[in-house]
Design a protein around this motif. Structure first.
Motif, PDB file in Angstrom:
ATOM      1  N   GLU A   1       0.865  -1.177   0.000  1.00  0.00           N
ATOM      2  CA  GLU A   1       0.000   0.000   0.000  1.00  0.00           C
ATOM      3  C   GLU A   1       0.897   1.221   0.000  1.00  0.00           C
ATOM      4  O   GLU A   1       1.858   1.280   0.778  1.00  0.00           O
ATOM      5  CB  GLU A   1      -0.917  -0.004   1.224  1.00  0.00           C
ATOM      6  CG  GLU A   1      -2.058   0.983   1.153  1.00  0.00           C
ATOM      7  CD  GLU A   1      -3.044   0.799   2.300  1.00  0.00           C
ATOM      8  OE1 GLU A   1      -4.260   0.829   2.038  1.00  0.00           O
ATOM      9  OE2 GLU A   1      -2.596   0.642   3.456  1.00  0.00           O
ATOM     10  N   ALA A   2       0.626   2.180  -0.860  1.00  0.00           N
ATOM     11  CA  ALA A   2       1.502   3.351  -0.959  1.00  0.00           C
ATOM     12  C   ALA A   2       0.763   4.513  -1.595  1.00  0.00           C
ATOM     13  O   ALA A   2       0.006   4.332  -2.553  1.00  0.00           O
ATOM     14  CB  ALA A   2       2.744   3.015  -1.794  1.00  0.00           C
ATOM     15  N   GLY A   3       0.996   5.700  -1.049  1.00  0.00           N
ATOM     16  CA  GLY A   3       0.453   6.906  -1.650  1.00  0.00           C
ATOM     17  C   GLY A   3       1.232   7.276  -2.900  1.00  0.00           C
ATOM     18  O   GLY A   3       2.250   6.660  -3.245  1.00  0.00           O
TER      19      GLY A   3
ATOM     20  N   VAL B   1       0.381  -4.500  -4.866  1.00  0.00           N
ATOM     21  CA  VAL B   1      -0.958  -4.975  -4.521  1.00  0.00           C
ATOM     22  C   VAL B   1      -1.976  -3.903  -4.904  1.00  0.00           C
ATOM     23  O   VAL B   1      -1.855  -2.754  -4.480  1.00  0.00           O
ATOM     24  CB  VAL B   1      -1.053  -5.277  -3.015  1.00  0.00           C
ATOM     25  CG1 VAL B   1      -2.488  -5.673  -2.634  1.00  0.00           C
ATOM     26  CG2 VAL B   1      -0.069  -6.376  -2.628  1.00  0.00           C
ATOM     27  N   PRO B   2      -2.984  -4.241  -5.693  1.00  0.00           N
ATOM     28  CA  PRO B   2      -3.995  -3.246  -6.053  1.00  0.00           C
ATOM     29  C   PRO B   2      -4.919  -2.950  -4.881  1.00  0.00           C
ATOM     30  O   PRO B   2      -5.044  -3.750  -3.951  1.00  0.00           O
ATOM     31  CB  PRO B   2      -4.757  -3.932  -7.190  1.00  0.00           C
ATOM     32  CG  PRO B   2      -4.639  -5.389  -6.865  1.00  0.00           C
ATOM     33  CD  PRO B   2      -3.259  -5.560  -6.277  1.00  0.00           C
ATOM     34  N   GLY B   3      -5.550  -1.796  -4.927  1.00  0.00           N
ATOM     35  CA  GLY B   3      -6.494  -1.425  -3.883  1.00  0.00           C
ATOM     36  C   GLY B   3      -7.672  -0.691  -4.478  1.00  0.00           C
ATOM     37  O   GLY B   3      -7.784  -0.576  -5.713  1.00  0.00           O
ATOM     38  N   PRO B   4      -8.556  -0.167  -3.662  1.00  0.00           N
ATOM     39  CA  PRO B   4      -9.695   0.594  -4.184  1.00  0.00           C
ATOM     40  C   PRO B   4      -9.229   1.797  -4.997  1.00  0.00           C
ATOM     41  O   PRO B   4      -8.299   2.505  -4.588  1.00  0.00           O
ATOM     42  CB  PRO B   4     -10.423   1.036  -2.911  1.00  0.00           C
ATOM     43  CG  PRO B   4      -9.971   0.077  -1.852  1.00  0.00           C
ATOM     44  CD  PRO B   4      -8.567  -0.283  -2.195  1.00  0.00           C
TER      45      PRO B   4
ATOM     46  N   SER C   1      -3.635   3.690  -2.043  1.00  0.00           N
ATOM     47  CA  SER C   1      -3.250   2.711  -3.071  1.00  0.00           C
ATOM     48  C   SER C   1      -2.815   3.373  -4.368  1.00  0.00           C
ATOM     49  O   SER C   1      -2.456   2.679  -5.327  1.00  0.00           O
ATOM     50  CB  SER C   1      -4.414   1.754  -3.355  1.00  0.00           C
ATOM     51  OG  SER C   1      -4.642   0.899  -2.256  1.00  0.00           O
ATOM     52  N   ALA C   2      -2.810   4.702  -4.405  1.00  0.00           N
ATOM     53  CA  ALA C   2      -2.462   5.411  -5.642  1.00  0.00           C
ATOM     54  C   ALA C   2      -1.047   5.082  -6.104  1.00  0.00           C
ATOM     55  O   ALA C   2      -0.783   4.959  -7.312  1.00  0.00           O
ATOM     56  CB  ALA C   2      -2.619   6.920  -5.441  1.00  0.00           C
ATOM     57  N   GLY C   3      -0.113   4.928  -5.161  1.00  0.00           N
ATOM     58  CA  GLY C   3       1.260   4.597  -5.537  1.00  0.00           C
ATOM     59  C   GLY C   3       1.371   3.212  -6.133  1.00  0.00           C
ATOM     60  O   GLY C   3       2.130   2.983  -7.086  1.00  0.00           O
ATOM     61  N   CYS C   4       0.616   2.243  -5.591  1.00  0.00           N
ATOM     62  CA  CYS C   4       0.619   0.880  -6.147  1.00  0.00           C
ATOM     63  C   CYS C   4       0.062   0.875  -7.560  1.00  0.00           C
ATOM     64  O   CYS C   4       0.610   0.226  -8.458  1.00  0.00           O
ATOM     65  CB  CYS C   4      -0.198  -0.043  -5.255  1.00  0.00           C
ATOM     66  SG  CYS C   4       0.548  -0.356  -3.634  1.00  0.00           S
ATOM     67  N   HIS C   5      -1.016   1.617  -7.770  1.00  0.00           N
ATOM     68  CA  HIS C   5      -1.603   1.680  -9.110  1.00  0.00           C
ATOM     69  C   HIS C   5      -0.637   2.350 -10.086  1.00  0.00           C
ATOM     70  O   HIS C   5      -0.576   1.983 -11.264  1.00  0.00           O
ATOM     71  CB  HIS C   5      -2.925   2.427  -9.059  1.00  0.00           C
ATOM     72  CG  HIS C   5      -3.948   1.760  -8.193  1.00  0.00           C
ATOM     73  ND1 HIS C   5      -5.001   2.425  -7.624  1.00  0.00           N
ATOM     74  CD2 HIS C   5      -4.048   0.456  -7.775  1.00  0.00           C
ATOM     75  CE1 HIS C   5      -5.724   1.574  -6.904  1.00  0.00           C
ATOM     76  NE2 HIS C   5      -5.157   0.377  -6.978  1.00  0.00           N
ATOM     77  N   ARG C   6       0.107   3.303  -9.584  1.00  0.00           N
ATOM     78  CA  ARG C   6       1.105   3.965 -10.422  1.00  0.00           C
ATOM     79  C   ARG C   6       2.196   2.985 -10.840  1.00  0.00           C
ATOM     80  O   ARG C   6       2.643   2.981 -12.003  1.00  0.00           O
ATOM     81  CB  ARG C   6       1.707   5.135  -9.638  1.00  0.00           C
ATOM     82  CG  ARG C   6       2.703   5.973 -10.401  1.00  0.00           C
ATOM     83  CD  ARG C   6       3.217   7.074  -9.505  1.00  0.00           C
ATOM     84  NE  ARG C   6       4.205   7.894 -10.174  1.00  0.00           N
ATOM     85  CZ  ARG C   6       4.939   8.837  -9.562  1.00  0.00           C
ATOM     86  NH1 ARG C   6       4.764   9.044  -8.279  1.00  0.00           N
ATOM     87  NH2 ARG C   6       5.816   9.531 -10.240  1.00  0.00           N
ATOM     88  N   LEU C   7       2.636   2.144  -9.913  1.00  0.00           N
ATOM     89  CA  LEU C   7       3.651   1.138 -10.238  1.00  0.00           C
ATOM     90  C   LEU C   7       3.128   0.160 -11.280  1.00  0.00           C
ATOM     91  O   LEU C   7       3.847  -0.241 -12.195  1.00  0.00           O
ATOM     92  CB  LEU C   7       4.062   0.379  -8.971  1.00  0.00           C
ATOM     93  CG  LEU C   7       4.858   1.153  -7.926  1.00  0.00           C
ATOM     94  CD1 LEU C   7       5.050   0.304  -6.673  1.00  0.00           C
ATOM     95  CD2 LEU C   7       6.205   1.592  -8.479  1.00  0.00           C
TER      96      LEU C   7
END
Length: 432
Positions: A281-283, A305-308, A314-320
């Motif tokens: 989880e990451a901003g 790991v994806p998040g909502p 979870s914006a940082g994870c989606h960015r990765l």
């Protein structure tokens, strides 16, 4: 014979207190002591220091800096050992060596080294150096930015377990969702025989360590300061437990405090010591992206790991996942597959060459280090700032001038102070 102006008998006595569990394989005591001294002299990740130590040997490099040898003499000694390269991959020039000397000389104090050994012995910290059986050989992928030596507390088996480990990192301001995923992931990976590596921060890091301990697995925490000063303070109990049944590691000697720059450098060790890195989880600008960047640059498998989609955490994870070719993972089995399958990327080069940390923020690395070294209340002269930051006086002077123009620092009659707003600045890559 003296080493750092200390009699050989004193050096051997100091080493005896911190080398008992290092499984050394005939390492020259002078070399081991000199590497320990270099951890007091050079900041983590100093590429010039790493290059001269690895090329000349730690003891020989220490003698040169103590004898105030001119850069030309260093260059000649390096050339005798073969062609050397600076951190940018070009031939090591006199200017690079001169800059290194300026950074190191303000810290040439044998009293500080002796004190570091004494504090290490007091807290049962040990010293491990390249060539020891316990040395994590995978950190060599960092090149001349690899640690010169490491200080550690814990059980040897945990340090050995880095050979089969996965790093779980994430935001300090974690959500219940993120902590649940971290707990399940750490437990599942321990069941599959993996050690858990993280940075002992609040949030995801802490949950990963706790879950590993609860599952009776091995966990290793990399710190950004000395092993006698647990940080964050709220994790004293957790770090004490890790030191008892796992391992805590730092490339900084006892007595050194964590700073923003040192957190960023600590992150490279988390990535380098592990077989894969997973961001749970990451901003958008989380320090976890800095760890991910190091993993990608070394070609290590990287998972996220994806998040909502509505969650800033979870914006940082989606960015990765979107921009840096990280592999989408949702459970321990998929995280383990990063190592087993090389992340499914075919060549293990997830996001290689992309520096995530350099994509945001306003402060350069030198500026961040100076801001860490300054106080809003106590003025400090340039030479003191140089000693605290590990930068040369020349670099400190020029960088302070730019920061003063930006309104981040101010010069007083008795030294430099930090403007209150600078602490609130959006640094290039925030620590976790």
């Amino acid at each position: 014979m003296t080493i750092f102006n200390l009699p050989e008998s004193d050096v051997l006595g100091l080493l005896a207190g911190v080398r008992g569990m290092s499984d050394d394989t005939g390492i020259d005591p002078a070399e081991a002591f000199a590497r320990a001294a270099w951890t007091c002299i050079a900041e983590p990740g100093d590429g010039v220091a790493g290059l001269v130590v690895n090329t000349l040997g730690a003891a020989a490099a220490l003698r040169l800096v103590l004898t105030t040898a001119q850069p030309e003499r260093w260059e000649a000694a390096l050339m005798e050992q073969g062609e050397a390269a600076d951190p940018e991959g070009e031939a090591l020039r006199v200017e690079s060596i001169a800059g290194g000397i300026e950074r190191w000389r303000p810290r040439l104090n044998s009293v500080d080294v002796v004190r570091a050994f004494g504090q290490a012995r007091r807290v049962s910290a040990q010293l491990v150096v390249p060539g020891d059986a316990l040395w994590p050989v995978q950190v060599a992928d960092l090149g001349q930015h690899a640690p010169i030596a490491l200080w550690w507390r814990g059980i040897p088996d945990a340090l050995r377990a880095l050979d089969n480990s996965i790093a779980l990192v994430g935001a300090r301001a974690s959500s219940g969702y993120g902590e649940h995923v971290a707990m399940e992931a750490a437990s599942g990976l321990v069941d599959r025989g993996y050690a858990i590596v993280s940075g002992a921060a609040y949030g995801i890091d802490g949950m990963a360590h706790r879950s590993a301990l609860a599952s009776r697995g091995l966990t290793v925490a990399f710190l950004a300061g000395g092993l006698d000063r647990f940080y964050p303070r709220g994790h004293d109990d957790l770090l004490t437990k890790i030191a008892q049944s796992g391992c805590i590691v730092s490339e900084l000697p006892c007595g050194q405090e964590p700073t923003k720059w040192r957190f960023l450098q600590r992150n490279r060790l988390i990535a380098a010591s592990s077989n894969a890195t997973v961001v749970i989880e990451a901003g958008w600008r989380s320090g976890s992206l800095n760890t991910a960047s190091h993993a990608a640059e070394m070609g290590r498998p990287l998972g996220a790991v994806p998040g909502p989609v509505t969650s800033p955490s979870s914006a940082g994870c989606h960015r990765l996942l979107r921009e840096y070719d990280a592999v989408c993972v949702t459970n321990a089995a998929e995280m383990a597959a990063l190592v087993d399958d090389d992340g499914g990327s075919g060549d293990g080069q997830a996001g290689a060459g992309t520096n995530v940390a350099d994509r945001s923020g306003e402060y350069t690395s030198d500026e961040t280090r100076l801001i860490d070294a300054l106080s809003t209340r106590s003025p400090r002269y340039s030479i003191d700032v140089a000693r605290r930051s590990g930068l040369s006086v020349t670099t400190v002077t020029s960088t302070l001038a730019f920061l003063e123009l930006a309104g981040a620092v101010a010069e007083r009659e008795n030294g430099w102070v930090l403007a209150p707003k600078a602490r609130k600045g959006d640094a290039r890559a925030r620590q976790k």
